[in-house]
Scaffold this motif. Structure first.
Motif, PDB file in Angstrom:
ATOM      1  N   ALA A 124       0.809  -1.216   0.000  1.00  0.00           N
ATOM      2  CA  ALA A 124       0.000   0.000   0.000  1.00  0.00           C
ATOM      3  C   ALA A 124       0.844   1.270   0.000  1.00  0.00           C
ATOM      4  O   ALA A 124       0.351   2.347  -0.328  1.00  0.00           O
ATOM      5  N   MET A 170       3.076   1.806  -2.118  1.00  0.00           N
ATOM      6  CA  MET A 170       3.427   2.045  -3.512  1.00  0.00           C
ATOM      7  C   MET A 170       2.241   2.447  -4.370  1.00  0.00           C
ATOM      8  O   MET A 170       2.392   3.119  -5.382  1.00  0.00           O
ATOM      9  N   ARG A 171       1.062   1.989  -4.021  1.00  0.00           N
ATOM     10  CA  ARG A 171      -0.119   2.310  -4.812  1.00  0.00           C
ATOM     11  C   ARG A 171      -1.374   2.126  -3.956  1.00  0.00           C
ATOM     12  O   ARG A 171      -1.377   1.334  -3.019  1.00  0.00           O
ATOM     13  N   GLY A 172      -2.415   2.888  -4.293  1.00  0.00           N
ATOM     14  CA  GLY A 172      -3.615   2.878  -3.476  1.00  0.00           C
ATOM     15  C   GLY A 172      -4.712   2.022  -4.080  1.00  0.00           C
ATOM     16  O   GLY A 172      -5.324   2.410  -5.066  1.00  0.00           O
ATOM     17  N   ASN A 173      -4.958   0.879  -3.482  1.00  0.00           N
ATOM     18  CA  ASN A 173      -6.022  -0.006  -3.960  1.00  0.00           C
ATOM     19  C   ASN A 173      -7.378   0.400  -3.376  1.00  0.00           C
ATOM     20  O   ASN A 173      -7.429   1.067  -2.349  1.00  0.00           O
ATOM     21  N   PRO A 174      -8.453  -0.016  -4.031  1.00  0.00           N
ATOM     22  CA  PRO A 174      -9.783   0.305  -3.515  1.00  0.00           C
ATOM     23  C   PRO A 174      -9.943  -0.153  -2.067  1.00  0.00           C
ATOM     24  O   PRO A 174      -9.524  -1.268  -1.713  1.00  0.00           O
ATOM     25  N   GLN A 201      -8.496   0.927   0.565  1.00  0.00           N
ATOM     26  CA  GLN A 201      -7.291   1.050   1.393  1.00  0.00           C
ATOM     27  C   GLN A 201      -6.994   2.496   1.793  1.00  0.00           C
ATOM     28  O   GLN A 201      -5.831   2.850   2.029  1.00  0.00           O
ATOM     29  N   HIS A 202      -8.018   3.333   1.843  1.00  0.00           N
ATOM     30  CA  HIS A 202      -7.804   4.769   2.075  1.00  0.00           C
ATOM     31  C   HIS A 202      -6.862   5.032   3.255  1.00  0.00           C
ATOM     32  O   HIS A 202      -5.845   5.714   3.120  1.00  0.00           O
ATOM     33  N   ALA A 246      -3.245   2.985   2.910  1.00  0.00           N
ATOM     34  CA  ALA A 246      -2.353   3.446   1.846  1.00  0.00           C
ATOM     35  C   ALA A 246      -1.804   4.841   2.155  1.00  0.00           C
ATOM     36  O   ALA A 246      -0.606   5.102   1.974  1.00  0.00           O
ATOM     37  N   MET A 285      -1.315   9.049  -2.373  1.00  0.00           N
ATOM     38  CA  MET A 285      -1.844   7.694  -2.286  1.00  0.00           C
ATOM     39  C   MET A 285      -3.355   7.724  -2.059  1.00  0.00           C
ATOM     40  O   MET A 285      -4.081   6.895  -2.587  1.00  0.00           O
ATOM     41  N   GLN A 320      -5.176   8.018  -5.158  1.00  0.00           N
ATOM     42  CA  GLN A 320      -5.289   6.738  -5.857  1.00  0.00           C
ATOM     43  C   GLN A 320      -6.423   5.882  -5.293  1.00  0.00           C
ATOM     44  O   GLN A 320      -7.187   5.292  -6.055  1.00  0.00           O
ATOM     45  N   ASN A 349      -3.238  -0.679  -9.797  1.00  0.00           N
ATOM     46  CA  ASN A 349      -4.161  -1.384  -8.904  1.00  0.00           C
ATOM     47  C   ASN A 349      -4.230  -2.869  -9.217  1.00  0.00           C
ATOM     48  O   ASN A 349      -4.220  -3.274 -10.382  1.00  0.00           O
TER      49      ASN A 349
END
Lengths: 261, 261, 261, 261
Positions: free
Chosen positions: A142, A144-148, A150-151, A154, B162, B165, C253
């Motif tokens: 998290a 490195m990138r923000g997945n759904p 994961q507010h 992340a 982030m 994202q 993602n």
């Protein structure tokens, strides 16, 4: 007096295992975790049985002064901290934006980002005076990138990563090594991934990857790399590395067909 | 009833200029800033003189409920928020770790990261119900890498990036466009870069780059890209873009000789 | 004499559509593609019908001197090249390493990387003398990360991206704008994605995303952003942007559950 | 029969030193370089004197079949290749675009990217059949970002990095470990950095960083990390790591004042 390996976040997964690995190399392991005195005692006992030395402390990292006092007491009472493992997680599972509360969002930040800042402020200047020492920071995909969903996680982990960069930029030339370790896959640890997924899904994941073998990240193998990072000569330091099991694709790879290319 | 362009952080630089640009296109600009009622009134007056409409509010983004109440009041009293410009800065200049206080570190996070989370929670679900809307987030180079002395700023801005994202990942499929805009260079704005550098160094920088011309990022040109981003058709959205002046090298380029290669 | 928009790789998707968009703004579109004289004539005819001007040329970009001569002839016979769209694809589908031939690997590089280098060498110095001009480079997700089976494509596209950075670093200060545009999703273009997937899978993809609407990247919407990039004032240039449809998640993602976090 | 450590690009810097380090651990080192038979013999002799075994071959990596034949001959005549070190550089110094020839651009690609592809095609399937083996790839900062004058080098190295990703994505699950090692700083090696800078500037750099000590990347310390990477258990593999000396800032940090923030 032994040099100290201080572990912030010493559960039965990465934290405790890394502490034990350093203890086997002659460090005194200072293991800190928020709760479960019994589990902590077990970790300390296991190290002692193997001929090492260790101390265990319950410590609530979001409490004011808790980190700072533990660091000061360690330096005063136990020995010079030669390596800090910052291993606090802040995963709360996937939650939609409206289901993520302000309190959760702030708490993740306090654990993942602010706690690291406070730890760094307390220990890096001391290491810099001795012109030696390592801070190894366990981090998550998290960062490195923000997945759904994961507010909170992340945002907090990205702050952790960037803080590792600013800390390294200031302290490298003073002899202190800061390394951000991206744990990019599920760890074979019932305390963290196991709790997150629930017993059944965790077991299903382990079996899918090859039960009891090496389809998930094994903490004792992660510990080998942590030890290597600490031992890297200052002429050739790593600041960012990743770790993942052979059964997994890195975070940057897609998996579904319409994005195969 | 006009659609609303809500600007959080509407100073004399990017924020106020973007608000004015949207006002010229038929939006009602709602301009929010922490202080300087007079400066705010000037921005509103200038928009009105040019035939647009605008409202100005003093708003302390770190205060509980301040953002949420402003958003609710805007929807209730002024019109539907079609675009939000989140433009709060959190730059406190370069400070060594030991000179960065916990209070500063937390305040940067409250402005840069937490304020965006709160704004998103208040406005994105409303936009999603209408299946349209944009959130354009001004960001800084510190979101991409941590330079020496930028502990508080970099950790906060990385969290901001982030979060963009994770927000985009959840809301894109519901028709809401989130874009992270990396302002990668000095803006020709006396309120921000000018204050940071001090009057003399700012003037020296402007002169070195070509005074009164285009060696620094011109807010009115930045505004053109913000407008374009909002107008992008949902079949071709940008989620991350950068902006810098032609006189500057991007953040990823080195400048000193021993790193030329 | 009209300024020229030169398109290298002008098929029925992004290339031809961008050329037409610039033609509608008063540019003479010079459309180049490897084959299909008839398709090329159709593109030129459509531009002419809409009141614009255009020329079409068959051009094999991997042939020595082909790019260089077309650029020289355009400058000599048609008008000053104000914008170049480098739009050659190099996707050959997913192939295992042992099924990827040396010839394929080299050909991808000749199209994606070497062709851009040769184009840049021929046109950027001319633009720099005039202190104005843009080179907009269509790129693919493979430039950012290497997916399984993408050996040839990813290596070539990564070279393309890095070349955009070195070109920008040298030519920005001379007034020439270089921008790398990451097309991060399937384009609604029968000539490219359609051919790659095959008629049936392409149609299935279109239907899954909302047939004839906006679930895939629409070339005419991509063209709006290309036009905006060219028009950006030099005080606020973008060097790297991404484009994707609202129905899609960005490349960074993950999609499968065990990597949700 | 000893397992083999095959080094492509075995000069007096990283390549030869890594070969010697593996030889000390019981590997037979197969050292390949383009020229300087004498230097090669010296490397082999030094390994032998220390009780190890090694063979040296002159090999021109851009020649058709040269890599493939060396790999086949090694497997047939010497032993199973357990680790390949791909260590060919492709630095030609900073050159303006118009001073970078097509020939140079292509040659860099043949050394940095195509040679790796060919090596991988020849050796990874063999390793995969044995379900074990490592390919460790030395890479340069130019793989991460394109600096002015680095057109040929950066495009080639970016291709190298992306190829490491596609190779890892295909071969990890078959038991083969691919790792991209970013050497992000000057190496204390007269053969490479020394030649590039010239004798005087190299010596000045060494003195500025602390002569004969550890201000530059020491090849023997780099070798320790290469060895560790090869020994990583497959449950916890690194795919991308960086190495730099403590005296240096990472590539992502800026150095000049106007970009301090």
């Amino acid at each position: 007096m032994k040099p100290v390996c201080l572990v912030i976040g010493a559960g039965a997964g990465i934290g405790g295992t890394v502490g034990a690995r350093f203890a086997a190399e002659g460090y005194h392991a200072v293991l800190c975790r928020r709760q479960n005195r019994e589990g902590l005692d077990t970790l300390v006992a296991r190290i002692t049985e193997n001929g090492g030395t260790a101390s265990g402390f319950l410590l609530n990292a979001v409490e004011p002064d808790a980190l700072e006092e533990r660091i000061a007491a360690t330096e005063r009472d136990i020995g010079p901290i030669e390596v800090v493992i910052y291993n606090l997680g802040a995963q709360i599972g996937n939650r939609d934006l409206t289901e993520t509360t302000e309190k959760q969002f702030e708490r993740c930040w306090r654990m993942a980002t602010f706690g690291l800042f406070r730890t760094a402020r307390a220990v890096l200047p001391v290491m810099a005076e001795r012109a030696t020492g390592s801070m190894i920071v366990t981090s998550a995909t998290a960062a490195m990138r923000g997945n759904p969903g994961q507010h909170a996680h992340a945002a907090a982990m990205a702050g952790r990563r960037m803080l590792c960069q600013t800390l390294g930029a200031e302290y490298a030339s003073r002899g202190v090594h800061v390394c951000h370790v991206l744990i990019d896959g599920p760890v074979d640890a019932p305390d963290t991934v196991g709790l997150l997924l629930g017993k059944e899904r965790f077991q299903a994941l382990r079996e899918a990857r090859g039960l009891g073998k090496d389809g998930l990240l094994l903490p004792e193998q992660i510990a080998e790399t942590y030890l290597h990072l600490h031992r890297q000569h200052r002429s050739a330091w790593s600041n960012e590395i990743d770790l993942r099991p052979w059964t997994d694709l890195p975070w940057w790879n897609s998996r579904n067909e319409s994005r195969g290319y």
